[in-house]
Structure formats: C-alpha cells, structure tokens
Design an enzyme around this catalytic site. Sequence first.
Site, mmCIF file in Angstrom:
data_model
loop_
_atom_site.group_PDB
_atom_site.id
_atom_site.type_symbol
_atom_site.label_atom_id
_atom_site.label_comp_id
_atom_site.label_asym_id
_atom_site.label_seq_id
_atom_site.Cartn_x
_atom_site.Cartn_y
_atom_site.Cartn_z
ATOM 1 C CE1 TYR A 97 34.496 -61.314 6.754
ATOM 2 C CE2 TYR A 97 35.767 -62.495 8.408
ATOM 3 C CZ TYR A 97 35.371 -61.312 7.830
ATOM 4 O OH TYR A 97 35.843 -60.126 8.333
ATOM 5 N NE ARG B 161 28.820 -61.562 12.748
ATOM 6 C CZ ARG B 161 29.898 -61.174 13.414
ATOM 7 N NH1 ARG B 161 29.905 -60.027 14.054
ATOM 8 N NH2 ARG B 161 30.982 -61.915 13.450
ATOM 9 N NE ARG C 147 34.529 -61.491 -13.790
ATOM 10 C CZ ARG C 147 34.144 -60.310 -14.293
ATOM 11 N NH1 ARG C 147 33.589 -60.257 -15.491
ATOM 12 N NH2 ARG C 147 34.308 -59.199 -13.600
ATOM 13 C CE LYS D 264 32.901 -61.764 10.615
ATOM 14 N NZ LYS D 264 33.886 -60.693 10.710
ATOM 15 C CD GLU E 126 32.879 -51.582 11.653
ATOM 16 O OE1 GLU E 126 32.630 -52.441 12.504
ATOM 17 O OE2 GLU E 126 32.389 -51.587 10.513
#
Length: 285
Positions: free
Chosen positions: A33, A52, A100, A147, A179
């Site tokens: 995301y 990114r 799945r 991310k 962070e």
Amino acid sequence: MIRMVYVNGDFLAEQDAKISVFDRGFLFADAVYEVSTILDGKLIDNNAHLRRLARSLSELSMAAPCSDKELVAAQQKLVELNGVNEGLLYLQVSRGVADRDFGYPAHSDSSLVMFTQTKNVIDNPKVKTGLKVISIPDIRWERRDIKTVGLLAPCMGKQSAIDAGADDAWMVQDGHVTEGTSNNAYIVTADNKIKTRQLGNEILSGITRTAVLKFAKQAQLEVVEEAFTLDEIANAKEAFITSASLFVMPVVNFDGKDIGDGKPGPISQQLREIYIATAQERADL
Ligand code: PMP
C-alpha cells in the site's frame, strides 16, 4: 455526501464496493500500500510514493495493476469526485483472487483499491503539545522495507501506547530504535545533530524522511543516519517523527520522561515549517 471509492477500474459509492473473500490481501496480507497526502486538492510527493510502490511490488514479484499513467489518472479522479481539499489518499495493491494456497498463483490479476479520507493534516492539535511515546520491542518480520498491509504488530504497538496513556510507540531491536509504529523516528543530540536510523531491511524508507533529511541538510543542520539507543533519547535535546500524514511531529516525552524541556523543540518546528512551505512545490498532480 457519499464517499466514492475505487475498485479495479470502477468508481463506486463506498457501500457498493466489493472485494472477494478469496483476495490474497484479505487471506494472507499479500498486498502492499501507499498513503499520499492531499493538500489544496493535490497529491504531495506522489511520484516518490509510486516509485516506492513499484519497488514493493517488485520485491514480492507482484504485477502492477495498471500503468502509472492510468493509476495517476484514477487517483486524480477520485480526489475530484470526493472534493477532497486536505486529507489522504490510500491505495492498496494485492496479488488478486485465487483459491487459497500459500504459493503464488500462476495466474491472478493484481487488484487495486483506493479511498480518500478528509483530514486536517496541517492544523493537527498535537503540533503544539507534542507526542508522548513509549518503547516496545520490535516484533515485526525482517522485511520492513516492503510496505505491506501485514500491520498487526504495529497495531498492537499503537494500542499498547494508547493503553499506557501515550500517543505512539517506538520499536526497539537489540537496544536500538528501529522506527515508530507508522513513522520514522529522530532525535536531536546535545550537539545539535539530527539522528535517525540508517536505511535497510529493518525500517521503511519514508518518503517524508527523504524530503525532511534533504531540507535539514539545506538548512545546514548535521544529519547522522545511525541507530540510536534509549540512553541517547534520554539525553536528547528534542525528538520527532515523520510520516506522510503527520509531516514532522514533535515528541516531548519518552517512557514517561520529558525530552529536553518537555516542549516541542525548535528544530522539529523549523523542519515542519519548511516541509509545509515547500509542499506545493512537491505537488505532483
Ligand atoms: N515507517 C513505517 C513503519 C510506516 O508505516 C510509515 C508510514 N507509512 C513510515 C515509516 C513513514 O513513511 P512515509 O513518510 O512515506 O509516510
């Protein structure tokens, strides 16, 4: 006004939008995301966010859902449809729908979902008071440079901060801060150096981090990209965090102890002002 969202090519009222229960983002957090800030109806540093995103996709061998040109056009249309002047645009790409199975499906179309949130990002009341932060162990996986939407550990961390009466948590690994739960972490040392952890797999390379470190250097402030310890925080003059939605936000208390005089420091305030003053120059659409 009903919020419009974007799902795989369609702009829909949020209550009409549907995602398959077999979407791998839903089943495996097999999705990445980006969050871009909207100021004056324009997306700030959007090109950097899209670069990114491309990197995150490539690290996971996930196909882009569409070209950057199509993506930007859809972002622009969504901001316009919702009439967002100030706020955020969230976009998520998942590997798509497949029965799945842990291995990546041989054929699946990446899915793209986007929504906007109206929010006062400039006039955040916390700017004046600063944030209280606590330390927590960093229990995340080892590829924090990607991310992904696998955000349960940061959610647990943020909730433990709230439960402790704080605003956020800084994560600690081997005695050093990595962070914040959803932001990059900085201290200003007694000799006025800005210290933040070096890039690597341990942290996300924040788009705001890149911009703010550049401004700091232009303002003749010394930047040291090096991991710092809890002792160094206790001795710091000031501290702050950066993220697309918070810009630069002062941190005034850490693990119950005031940092400096317990008030937002001048360097964090200066960097926040520069970030906001230059935001329009960095508006990509
Ligand atoms: N680190 C983490 C773990 C984050 O989730 C975020 C925000 N998504 C950041 C840093 C800051 O990144 P950016 O400046 O690109 O918002």
